[in-house]
Structures are given as C-alpha cells and as structure tokens.
Design a protein around this motif. Structure first.
Motif, PDB file in Angstrom:
ATOM      1  N   UNK A   1     -10.408   5.261   1.272  1.00 31.59           N
ATOM      2  CA  UNK A   1     -11.600   4.936   0.496  1.00 31.59           C
ATOM      3  C   UNK A   1     -11.313   5.009  -0.996  1.00 31.59           C
ATOM      4  N   UNK A   2     -10.558   6.032  -1.422  1.00 30.55           N
ATOM      5  CA  UNK A   2     -10.219   6.154  -2.843  1.00 30.55           C
ATOM      6  C   UNK A   2      -9.383   4.964  -3.305  1.00 30.55           C
ATOM      7  N   UNK A   3      -8.416   4.547  -2.498  1.00 24.59           N
ATOM      8  CA  UNK A   3      -7.583   3.396  -2.861  1.00 24.59           C
ATOM      9  C   UNK A   3      -8.433   2.138  -3.012  1.00 24.59           C
ATOM     10  N   UNK A   4      -9.351   1.939  -2.076  1.00 22.92           N
ATOM     11  CA  UNK A   4     -10.215   0.760  -2.135  1.00 22.92           C
ATOM     12  C   UNK A   4     -11.081   0.766  -3.393  1.00 22.92           C
ATOM     13  N   UNK A   5     -11.561   1.931  -3.803  1.00 22.86           N
ATOM     14  CA  UNK A   5     -12.399   2.028  -4.986  1.00 22.86           C
ATOM     15  C   UNK A   5     -11.605   1.764  -6.265  1.00 22.86           C
TER      16      UNK A   5
ATOM     17  N   UNK B   1       6.222   6.283  -1.823  1.00 19.61           N
ATOM     18  CA  UNK B   1       6.089   4.864  -2.119  1.00 19.61           C
ATOM     19  C   UNK B   1       5.504   4.066  -0.956  1.00 19.61           C
ATOM     20  N   UNK B   2       6.059   4.249   0.236  1.00 20.71           N
ATOM     21  CA  UNK B   2       5.617   3.456   1.376  1.00 20.71           C
ATOM     22  C   UNK B   2       4.186   3.791   1.777  1.00 20.71           C
ATOM     23  N   UNK B   3       3.829   5.054   1.651  1.00 17.54           N
ATOM     24  CA  UNK B   3       2.471   5.460   2.015  1.00 17.54           C
ATOM     25  C   UNK B   3       1.456   4.822   1.076  1.00 17.54           C
ATOM     26  N   UNK B   4       1.716   4.864  -0.231  1.00 17.23           N
ATOM     27  CA  UNK B   4       0.780   4.258  -1.185  1.00 17.23           C
ATOM     28  C   UNK B   4       0.747   2.741  -1.012  1.00 17.23           C
ATOM     29  N   UNK B   5       1.892   2.153  -0.721  1.00 22.34           N
ATOM     30  CA  UNK B   5       1.926   0.708  -0.470  1.00 22.34           C
ATOM     31  C   UNK B   5       1.036   0.342   0.710  1.00 22.34           C
ATOM     32  N   UNK B   6       1.031   1.209   1.742  1.00 20.44           N
ATOM     33  CA  UNK B   6       0.171   0.941   2.897  1.00 20.44           C
ATOM     34  C   UNK B   6      -1.305   1.093   2.525  1.00 20.44           C
ATOM     35  N   UNK B   7      -1.625   2.050   1.666  1.00 22.18           N
ATOM     36  CA  UNK B   7      -2.998   2.214   1.206  1.00 22.18           C
ATOM     37  C   UNK B   7      -3.467   1.004   0.407  1.00 22.18           C
ATOM     38  N   UNK B   8      -2.561   0.436  -0.380  1.00 21.33           N
ATOM     39  CA  UNK B   8      -2.906  -0.644  -1.298  1.00 21.33           C
ATOM     40  C   UNK B   8      -2.695  -2.030  -0.703  1.00 21.33           C
ATOM     41  N   UNK B   9      -2.288  -2.109   0.551  1.00 22.49           N
ATOM     42  CA  UNK B   9      -2.058  -3.389   1.191  1.00 22.49           C
ATOM     43  C   UNK B   9      -3.344  -4.219   1.190  1.00 22.49           C
ATOM     44  N   UNK B  10      -3.274  -5.427   0.631  1.00 21.39           N
ATOM     45  CA  UNK B  10      -4.440  -6.288   0.542  1.00 21.39           C
ATOM     46  C   UNK B  10      -5.338  -6.009  -0.642  1.00 21.39           C
ATOM     47  N   UNK B  11      -4.989  -4.981  -1.433  1.00 25.87           N
ATOM     48  CA  UNK B  11      -5.785  -4.613  -2.607  1.00 25.87           C
ATOM     49  C   UNK B  11      -5.065  -4.932  -3.911  1.00 25.87           C
ATOM     50  N   UNK B  12      -3.739  -4.704  -3.917  1.00 22.23           N
ATOM     51  CA  UNK B  12      -2.925  -4.946  -5.109  1.00 22.23           C
ATOM     52  C   UNK B  12      -1.768  -5.869  -4.754  1.00 22.23           C
ATOM     53  N   UNK B  13      -1.238  -6.554  -5.760  1.00 19.83           N
ATOM     54  CA  UNK B  13      -0.027  -7.337  -5.596  1.00 19.83           C
ATOM     55  C   UNK B  13       0.967  -6.935  -6.680  1.00 19.83           C
ATOM     56  N   UNK B  14       2.230  -7.309  -6.471  1.00 22.78           N
ATOM     57  CA  UNK B  14       3.261  -7.001  -7.460  1.00 22.78           C
ATOM     58  C   UNK B  14       3.481  -5.514  -7.635  1.00 22.78           C
ATOM     59  N   UNK B  15       3.363  -4.768  -6.542  1.00 23.13           N
ATOM     60  CA  UNK B  15       3.477  -3.317  -6.626  1.00 23.13           C
ATOM     61  C   UNK B  15       4.900  -2.905  -6.981  1.00 23.13           C
ATOM     62  N   UNK B  16       5.038  -2.117  -8.039  1.00 17.08           N
ATOM     63  CA  UNK B  16       6.341  -1.589  -8.431  1.00 17.08           C
ATOM     64  C   UNK B  16       6.223  -0.076  -8.606  1.00 17.08           C
ATOM     65  N   UNK B  17       7.291   0.633  -8.306  1.00 14.54           N
ATOM     66  CA  UNK B  17       7.235   2.086  -8.422  1.00 14.54           C
ATOM     67  C   UNK B  17       8.614   2.635  -8.737  1.00 14.54           C
ATOM     68  N   UNK B  18       8.620   3.817  -9.291  1.00 16.06           N
ATOM     69  CA  UNK B  18       9.878   4.526  -9.524  1.00 16.06           C
ATOM     70  C   UNK B  18       9.584   6.021  -9.598  1.00 16.06           C
ATOM     71  N   UNK B  19      10.569   6.803  -9.238  1.00 20.27           N
ATOM     72  CA  UNK B  19      10.452   8.254  -9.305  1.00 20.27           C
ATOM     73  C   UNK B  19      11.070   8.763 -10.604  1.00 20.27           C
ATOM     74  N   UNK B  20      10.383   9.701 -11.225  1.00 19.75           N
ATOM     75  CA  UNK B  20      10.846  10.328 -12.454  1.00 19.75           C
ATOM     76  C   UNK B  20      10.644  11.839 -12.316  1.00 19.75           C
ATOM     77  N   UNK B  21      11.134  12.589 -13.292  1.00 18.28           N
ATOM     78  CA  UNK B  21      10.905  14.037 -13.280  1.00 18.28           C
ATOM     79  C   UNK B  21      10.313  14.490 -14.604  1.00 18.28           C
TER      80      UNK B  21
END
Length: 281
Positions: free
Chosen positions: A133-137, A186-206
């Motif tokens: 629900x949060x992702x959709x909002x 990354x994969x979990x958020x991509x699944x949440x955002x499937x059909x909501x966002x396009x061009x998803x890019x991500x990277x890990x930092x510290x």
C-alpha cells in the motif's frame, strides 16, 4: 535469498502504536547527530532543483525535506508522528513558505494523484507496515514521469542486523511479515514497484558513522534516543536478564562493525539508493 511476499497488515491500533513508538526517545538527535548527510544524498539522487514540488514521505524531522527546499524546490514534509513534525518545524530555517509540515500516513497520503514532481523518503517509508500500500501511494501522488527516490537501510547491513537482533527481544513477538529492512533489498522493492515505476535504478552505498567513541557508547545512545530501541527495552520491563543480554548483543554488533580511529571508532552502515519514474494512472 527467497523474497517474502508483502501482504496487507490489519490495523488493530497499529497506527497508534507506530505514532507512539517514534515519539519515544529523541529521533531528532539521531537525525541531527548520526545521519544528517543522508537527506542531501537522497535529494541529489532525485535530481531535485528550483521549481520542483516535492513530497518527503515519513519525513521525521525533515532530514530530506529541508535540504530539498535548500535547492530552490518547494516541499511538503509528511509524517505520522506529530511530535516529529513539531521538532522538524523547530529545526527548519525560519521565514520561508517553501516547506509545509503535514501529519499524515504513508499508506494514505492526503494529496491528489499526480500532485508532486518528486516523491522521496529517507529511511522513513520502510517502516510503514503495509509495504504494498505504501509503494502504491508513493507512485500515485507522483505526476506521470516524475521521480520517486528512496534511501533505505539494507537487511544485510548494520541497521538490518540491529533490527534482526531487536526482533528477538520484542514482547510480544511480532507477527511474521517482511521487516522494514526488506525495503533495502533491490529485488523486493522492484517487486513492490512493478507496474508503478519504470526505469528503476539502484545502488548500494555506505554511511560512515563517526559519532560514537566505542560500542557501548553507540548502544546507550540508541537505547536512549531511537524509538524502536527504546520501545524494545521498555517492553522487557523488569526482565534484567534479557535486558542485559540485549545490551551485550547491541554492543557486540557495534564491535563487529567498528574500525579504530584517533577519536574512537567508525562504522559503515549500508543503505540502498533507488530511483524510478512514475508511470501515472
């Protein structure tokens, strides 16, 4: 790793519990003294600049909303906990109308669809219990082609490990569900955002944290100031044995991550930066 499936979480007073949890301690001290650089990093990642209209979801004390306004944007800082909103107002630069503070729920954002050029959240929306629900909002209130950008702690990093430890000491034990740090996978958020966002890019930092002199210093600071940690210790009540065991585990966690410096120690806390464009309705 096998990804858990996000599912609706029954309310049953959970919103009130979250409000009270984040009002415990002094989250403003955590934002100010431990993670102040994260907000500007997220604002830069989102490409926010003059003329943009920005929503900072689960904004806390404005760690990302305030630097967004500093770029020349206008922003709304939205958070479920009124006490954090009030602290943010005190810390924000005075005299400007570019920053609006709103008490509101990440799972039911009180704005029309397509309102914002950019929607961001800095280690905030990850704590909303209903991930889907949060992702959709987040996507709904972003204009078509606008930016959604998130910065979340990873499950494998320091804060992810801390939450795994604290979960074992929660009274009563929490129901089995994807925990907040899954928003840093990354994969979990991509699944949440499937059909909501396009061009998803991500990277890990510290984030290199230099605030603490030694492991027990970290433990006592979080035990006093960080709402979720305060809540776990309060839940243990008079159980001195389990409280002492949690003390040892949190100090041990910091010791495992610590590198010695001239001033004491430093630790690297991993986070995920993620950005995409809203598809629109």
């Amino acid at each position: 790793m096998e990804l858990p499936t996000p599912r609706p979480v029954p309310d049953q007073g959970i919103k009130d519990k979250h409000r009270k949890l984040w009002a415990l301690g002094d989250y403003g001290a955590v934002a100010r003294e431990v993670i102040p650089s994260l907000g500007p990093i997220l604002v830069n990642e989102a490409g926010i600049g003059p003329g943009d209209y920005v929503l900072d979801v689960a904004a806390g004390t404005g760690n990302a909303a305030i630097p967004a306004v500093a770029t020349g944007a206008s922003a709304v800082a939205l958070d479920l906990t009124p006490e954090l909103i009030e602290l943010g107002k005190l810390n924000a630069p005075q005299g400007g109308e570019e920053l609006q503070w709103v008490v509101g729920d990440a799972e039911d954002i009180p704005f029309e669809s397509g309102t914002f050029d950019a929607v961001i959240s800095c280690v905030g929306v990850m704590f909303a219990p209903n991930h889907g629900q949060a992702a959709a909002e987040l996507a709904r209130v972003t204009r078509e082609g606008g930016t959604v950008a998130l910065l979340n702690w990873t499950p494998e990093g320091f804060i992810g490990e801390m939450f795994k430890i604290m979960r074992e000491y929660q009274m009563p034990a929490p129901p089995a569900s994807p925990g907040p740090p899954m928003w840093g996978h990354e994969d979990y958020v991509a699944s949440l955002m499937d059909g909501l966002l396009e061009g998803l890019v991500s990277r890990r930092e510290v984030l290199t944290v230099k605030r603490f002199a030694e492991p027990d210093h970290f433990r006592e600071f979080f035990k006093l100031n960080y709402g979720p940690a305060v809540g776990v210790y309060r839940g243990l009540g008079q159980d001195e044995e389990r409280s002492a065991a949690l003390d040892r585990e949190l100090s041990g966690l910091a010791e495992r991550y610590a590198r010695s410096t001239e001033d004491g120690m430093e630790m690297d806390w991993e986070y995920l930066l993620l950005r995409g464009s809203a598809l629109g309705s």
